[in-house]
Design a protein around this motif. Structure first.
Motif, PDB file in Angstrom:
ATOM      1  N   GLU A 117       0.688  -1.232  -0.116  1.00 52.03           N
ATOM      2  CA  GLU A 117      -0.007   0.062   0.097  1.00 52.03           C
ATOM      3  C   GLU A 117       0.871   1.236   0.014  1.00 52.03           C
ATOM      4  OE1 GLU A 117      -3.630   2.411   2.535  1.00 52.03           O
ATOM      5  OE2 GLU A 117      -2.654   0.367   3.123  1.00 52.03           O
ATOM      6  N   SER A 118       1.796   1.190   0.954  1.00 51.97           N
ATOM      7  CA  SER A 118       2.728   2.316   0.850  1.00 51.97           C
ATOM      8  C   SER A 118       3.514   2.698  -0.405  1.00 51.97           C
ATOM      9  CB  SER A 118       3.690   2.448   2.167  1.00 51.97           C
ATOM     10  OG  SER A 118       4.452   1.413   2.201  1.00 51.97           O
ATOM     11  N   ALA A 119       3.982   1.544  -1.021  1.00 49.51           N
ATOM     12  CA  ALA A 119       4.645   1.487  -2.174  1.00 49.51           C
ATOM     13  C   ALA A 119       3.864   1.981  -3.382  1.00 49.51           C
ATOM     14  CB  ALA A 119       5.497   0.429  -2.492  1.00 49.51           C
ATOM     15  N   ILE A 120       2.744   1.733  -3.305  1.00 47.49           N
ATOM     16  CA  ILE A 120       1.690   2.131  -4.460  1.00 47.49           C
ATOM     17  C   ILE A 120       1.680   3.695  -4.617  1.00 47.49           C
ATOM     18  CG2 ILE A 120      -0.591   2.288  -5.474  1.00 47.49           C
ATOM     19  CD1 ILE A 120      -0.901  -0.545  -4.346  1.00 47.49           C
ATOM     20  N   GLY A 121       1.536   4.502  -3.219  1.00 48.24           N
ATOM     21  CA  GLY A 121       1.645   5.688  -3.291  1.00 48.24           C
ATOM     22  C   GLY A 121       2.619   6.427  -3.821  1.00 48.24           C
ATOM     23  N   ARG A 122       3.969   6.027  -3.701  1.00 51.73           N
ATOM     24  CA  ARG A 122       5.289   6.314  -3.988  1.00 51.73           C
ATOM     25  C   ARG A 122       5.317   6.144  -5.605  1.00 51.73           C
ATOM     26  NH1 ARG A 122       7.255   3.165   0.733  1.00 51.73           N
ATOM     27  NH2 ARG A 122       6.598   4.583   2.356  1.00 51.73           N
TER      28      ARG A 122
END
Length: 404
Positions: A117-122
């Motif tokens: 989830e956090s990597a998708i945002g980046r």
């Protein structure tokens, strides 16, 4: 017949075979069929297409490539940033158990779902800036299982963000605290178990290492390279960032795709990269964040004909940067690259640094239709503006990306 024709455009092909700066074609057009570039040339000679878009003279370039990131991680290191602002050095923070190891602790504790989830945002932030292809390193797990978790997260996040990804195992990033008294045992673990597991699962394309005084020695790095080649993985290396460890020469001897950072490389190292056709990946974000003063020797790279790529080095500690155009701006302002070198550094040469030069990085018939359309009057503006917000439109493998 073409499926799509982008016409009434100025096209910066970035193809060396096209004469002139940027390989530019005025009054040009780009045609797409089956996800590949099927035509590049004068608009007046373009074949018919089912769908035609008139771009009103806007510039078309290859989509950008970010060839060095560490964007899968948990937590952040804002407090370390504050410590550096109060006078602590990168080495002092690392030796006190902070730095990479603080992210290791958070990443080990995070679930796969949280990492994705956090990597998708980046990734979406990079994509909004014009990036269609990204390299993602592991290196914040430092156990075989946690390194696998990071690489799985990288693949799942890239699929969700609909970008092309190359994954790199960076298990030789830092010494885990549980191996503090037995470095050799950790290197053996990486060579005998981690690399084998990752390679057999098809989770990585390459292996990297942090060859530095606060990282790993030449001998330790060589052992990991030998294991990587045994399992069919390509070689990359963090080299000469803080001192001249002669890592670039080692990387070149192994036919590495790239050697990255390189602030302290000497001329013999540069010559070795040139002979091996290894790309020099320059990372101005880390140079900026760490307030370094020794710059990579751009003049020597030019003298020896070493291809220079640029990347964000997106990571939580030393380059928390989400803007590819800011990397280009910094490459020009801090390192003295020309605007054309900056754009080549995030297209053509970045593709070479990932072994993708036959797939993307230039607008050429047969390559992937990764295309960015920019609201600029000249491609130099992509380095001139400090953090240009991104293209008007982005196509990845011929498919338009819808940003929300």
């Amino acid at each position: 017949m073409l499926e799509l024709l982008l016409t009434d455009a100025r096209v910066a092909t970035m193809d060396p075979a096209v004469a002139g700066p940027y390989g530019a074609i005025e009054a040009g057009a780009v045609g797409v069929r089956s996800g590949r570039v099927a035509y590049v040339g004068p608009a007046a000679s373009a074949p018919p297409a089912r769908h035609v878009e008139f771009l009103g003279g806007r510039w078309v370039t290859p989509a950008l490539i970010d060839c060095h990131t560490h964007l899968v991680f948990a937590g952040d290191r804002a407090r370390e940033f504050e410590a550096r602002q109060n006078g602590a050095t990168y080495e002092e923070i690392a030796r006190a158990g902070g730095g990479i190891l603080s992210t290791v602790r958070a990443t080990r504790e995070a679930s796969l779902e949280d990492l994705v989830e956090s990597a998708i945002g980046r990734l979406e932030a990079l994509r909004r800036g014009g990036v269609a292809t990204v390299e993602i390193k592991s290196g914040y797990g430092l156990t075989a299982g946690d390194e696998e978790k990071m690489l799985i997260a990288a693949g799942e996040a890239a699929r969700a963000a609909k970008v092309r990804v190359k994954r790199t195992l960076l298990a030789l990033h830092a010494l885990p605290p549980e191996y503090r008294s037995d470095r050799a045992a950790y290197v053996r673990l990486v060579c005998d178990e981690t690399i084998a597991r990752v390679a057999s699962a098809g989770l990585a394309d390459a292996v990297d290492a942090f060859c530095e005084g606060i990282g790993f020695t030449l001998e330790e790095t060589r052992a990991v390279f030998d294991a990587a080649l045994k399992h069919g993985l390509k070689i990359k290396l963090h080299a000469e960032q803080l001192s001249d460890m002669k890592g670039a020469r080692l990387a070149a001897a192994y036919g590495a795709l790239s050697a990255d950072h390189l602030e302290y490389i000497d001329e013999e190292g540069v010559a070795a990269l040139a002979k091996a056709k290894t790309v020099a990946v320059l990372l101005p974000g880390a140079f900026y964040a760490l307030k370094e003063t020794t710059k990579p020797p751009v003049a020597l790279f030019r003298k020896h004909g070493v291809a220079m790529a640029l990347a964000s080095d997106l990571n939580p500690g030393t380059s928390p940067m989400l803007s590819p155009s800011l990397a280009m701006s910094m490459g020009a302002t801090l390192f003295g690259l020309t605007p054309e070198e900056c754009l080549a550094g995030m297209t053509r040469n970045a593709a070479r640094a990932l072994g993708l030069d036959r797939e993307c990085g230039v607008l050429k018939t047969g390559l992937a239709a990764d295309i960015a359309i920019w609201p600029v009057d000249h491609p130099a503006e992509l380095s001139y503006w400090i953090g240009h917000p991104g293209p008007d439109a982005l196509f990845i493998a011929g498919a338009a990306v819808e940003e929300h």
